[in-house]
Design an enzyme around this catalytic site. Structure first.
Site, short mmCIF file in Angstrom:
data_model
loop_
_atom_site.label_atom_id
_atom_site.label_comp_id
_atom_site.label_asym_id
_atom_site.label_seq_id
_atom_site.Cartn_x
_atom_site.Cartn_y
_atom_site.Cartn_z
CG HIS A 441 -2.03 0.96 1.19
ND1 HIS A 441 -2.13 2.01 2.07
CD2 HIS A 441 -3.12 1.06 0.37
CE1 HIS A 441 -3.21 2.72 1.82
NE2 HIS A 441 -3.82 2.17 0.79
NE ARG A 570 -11.55 10.34 3.84
CZ ARG A 570 -11.83 9.13 3.35
NH1 ARG A 570 -13.10 8.78 3.20
NH2 ARG A 570 -10.89 8.27 3.05
#
Length: 698
Positions: A441, A570
């Protein structure tokens, strides 16, 4: 006694942690809150409703399958918050049904009427004018009818395969002469617009399922349509690639071929559907009652994206054009850009700063530069117009050593990444697919250049993917550096991923799954020690998700000794802030808006020491323990100040931010009395423009 102790442990866990799955659904609810906000331009509200619906799709495609499997197997192991899988599924179902009701009423009672007032009308076929009906008759025969395939169930006609996320009409069709009745399915074609335009296509639409319903007699001539109702199926999309797979590419391709037949995790049906038809669908799809969701109104509100893309600038935010950040706007050659990086680290902040003018130009110049001898990069998610793949191909064709780590297990992008990897391999780029049980990632690119008789290494480290499309909508940071220790760390990491061996240590970088979690814990503890000593102690973290139990416990411990902790999260957050005696010094906010907040920042102030980091990792078990992630220190004081001021601008936002309460509920942040609304993203847009203006005036 044992039962009493178990209940106490469960209650204690629930007091410390918020359930991850329910927090995910809360995120969809926050998006829905913005869709309700009448101060937001109308088509932006439609977009937020569309994203809220997409979040529910993702929840059932990814999260529900695992929980359902545990529940069916009778697994009694509790989740970190103390709930069992069965309890989580039951609570999630209640939340989902509430969200469905809120989404449906918002669309039918507010947004659809508001669109009509703006001359964007969603009509039924029966409401069309005669000339419009004539047009629709003709277009149905030419554009729709040829792609329809009615599938009836009967002798020699088994129950059809229902593809994931496709809207279908379920029918009971009878022969009036014999009285024989059969179930049939007609799929709403996915290659056509869901909102079918009438006339010039700018102001009147009919949903495609309404068109199909009207013309059903054309598909079943001479038959009687006794019932028609919409339904939609969701399936498990998670690939299960064995850790012992000999050929990772072959294993992923095999799983992709079978993924379309994944287990059904949700069956959405029109609330008006009869019990008989619902039972027929459940039998054919093998779906239990608890996975059936009756909906009022339109199915698959994610297709509202078609309306949000209409060319109506008067109903949208003012367009944002990323600026060419100095000094990137002054470079005419590769030599100039590399000289600038040697002069000091460079930071870019997308989409405020142009991705094309910075990273795209960087790799294009590196590929063409005769002094560059090697380029190594990672691809997690990319786009059709990515600059990275053509640059690597160009570099390979020029005889440079080129390496690309392609993460072919990136959910939803598996096929695209396989296609890119084959194109790269055919051009001579060395392709590495990583490891079966470990996703790559990290977002980094290493360039090796011959300068003055020696080799010099340059590194780009990002918080987001090398994707030209998302770079215009996702907020992310990128750092360009020639720091020798960082470059050596990246070189060691690439060698580990392409070769065979384990890095002995990393000099500056925090790398998962090797050192990242432990190093972050060390930083949190250093702040806690400063707080306990009565010195300056502050933690500021910005991530997409926070669920790692150990990290949360360390933050709780730092709060208990007085450290001030501010968290911008978020999406999913399992930490429970503001609990007396546990997390009184912790506040959590979530900022939504026109750009998707995607960067990961970590700022630790302990006494006289202040350190800043940025990178690819969220604070979740998958990121810290089961992925290759890279987080880099940002050591330049001016760049540290920019990261901190970015955090502060978003923290003070009062237009599209939410604060998490100790109860687990999110509340919209409101400006104080007589205080003007403050948009963090608007502030950052103005800063980007001002930075360019000041550079031009010098």
């Amino acid at each position: 006694m044992a039962t009493v102790r178990a209940r106490k442990r469960t209650a204690a866990a629930a007091e410390r942690l918020i359930n991850r799955e329910l927090s995910f659904l809360d995120y969809a609810g926050r998006l829905l809150e913005l869709a309700r906000d009448e101060t937001v331009p109308l088509l932006e509200r439609v977009f937020f409703l569309k994203v809220s619906a997409e979040m529910l799709d993702e929840f059932f495609m990814v999260r529900v399958a695992g929980l359902t499997g545990q529940a069916a197997a009778g697994v009694s192991r509790r989740l970190p918050d103390g709930r069992t899988a069965q309890q989580t599924l039951a609570d999630a179902r209640r939340s989902v049904l509430d969200l469905y009701g809120a989404q449906a009423s918002l669309w039918s009672e507010q947004l659809r009427p508001a669109l009509a007032e703006e001359k964007i009308v969603i009509s039924d076929v029966e409401e069309l004018e005669p000339d419009e009906r004539t047009e629709l008759d003709d277009r149905f025969e030419r554009e729709i009818f040829p792609v329809l395939t009615p599938l009836a169930v009967g002798p020699g006609q088994p129950f059809p395969y229902i593809s994931a996320l496709s809207v279908s009409l379920g029918l009971f069709v009878a022969d009036p002469e014999t009285g024989e009745e059969r179930f049939a399915r007609v799929k709403v074609p996915e290659g056509l617009p869901r909102f079918f335009p009438i006339g010039d296509g700018t102001d009147r639409f009919v949903t495609l399922e309404r068109v199909l319903s009207h013309y059903l007699p054309n598909l079943f001539p001479g038959m009687e349509i006794r019932e028609r109702a919409l339904f939609r199926v969701t399936r498990d999309v998670d690939l299960e690639v064995s850790d012992e797979a000999d050929d990772l590419l072959e294993a992923v391709e095999f799983e992709l071929r079978h993924a379309r037949f994944g287990e059904v995790t949700r069956l959405e049906v029109s609330a008006a559907m009869s019990q008989g038809m619902r039972e027929r669908l459940q039998q054919g799809l093998r779906v239990a009652d608890e996975l059936v969701y009756p909906l009022d109104g339109m199915l698959d509100l994610a297709d509202l994206g078609e309306l949000s893309r209409l060319d109506r600038p008067d109903l949208k935010n003012e367009p944002w054009l990323p600026v060419a950040r100095p000094p990137w706007n002054t470079f005419d050659s590769a030599a100039e850009q590399f000289t600038a990086i040697r002069g000091g680290d460079l930071l870019v902040h997308h989409p405020y700063d142009s991705f094309a003018n910075s990273f795209e130009s960087y790799v294009d110049r590196a590929a063409a530069d005769g002094d560059v001898i090697a380029i190594k990069s990672t691809v997690y998610r990319t786009s059709d117009d990515t600059p990275l793949v053509p640059a690597l191909i160009d570099a390979a064709e020029r005889g440079k050593q080129t390496v690309c780590l392609v993460e072919i297990k990136a959910r939803g992008d598996e096929r695209r990444n396989i296609e890119w990897s084959r194109a790269l391999e055919q051009a001579g780029v060395h392709i590495v697919y990583g490891f079966p049980g470990l996703k790559i990632h990290a977002k980094t690119t290493l360039v090796v250049r011959r300068e003055a008789g020696r080799l010099h290494r340059y590194v780009h480290l990002g918080t987001g993917n090398y994707n030209a499309v998302t770079a215009r909508a996702y907020e992310d940071f990128g750092l360009f550096t020639d720091d020798e220790e960082i470059a050596a760390d990246i070189a060691d990491l690439f060698n580990h991923l392409t070769g065979f061996g384990r890095p002995a240590h990393f000099r500056k970088l925090l790398v998962a799954p090797f050192t990242l979690r432990d190093r972050l814990v060390e930083e949190i503890r250093a702040v806690a020690e400063a707080a306990a000593a009565g010195k300056k102690a502050r933690i500021r973290i910005k991530v997409n998700g926070l669920t790692h139990p150990q990290v949360i416990d360390e933050l709780y411990a730092a709060s208990e000794v007085g450290a001030k902790i501010e968290l911008l999260v978020r999406g999913v957050c399992s930490l429970r802030p503001g609990v007396p005696g546990l997390s009184e010094q912790i506040r959590v906010r979530s900022v939504l808006g026109r750009f998707l907040e995607h960067s990961r920042l970590f700022i630790f102030d302990a006494a006289d020491r202040s350190v800043s980091y940025m990178g690819s990792a969220d604070l979740m078990p998958r990121n810290l323990d089961h992925r290759v992630e890279v987080v880099t220190p940002v050591e330049d004081l001016a760049l540290q100040a920019e990261l901190a001021s970015t955090f502060e601008a978003l923290w003070r936002d009062t237009t599209s931010s939410f604060e998490l309460e100790a109860s687990g509920a999110w509340q919209r942040v409101q400006p104080k009395k007589d205080e003007r609304l403050r948009s963090g993203q608007q502030i950052l847009m103005r800063r980007a423009r001002r930075r360019l203006s000041l550079a031009r005036s010098r």
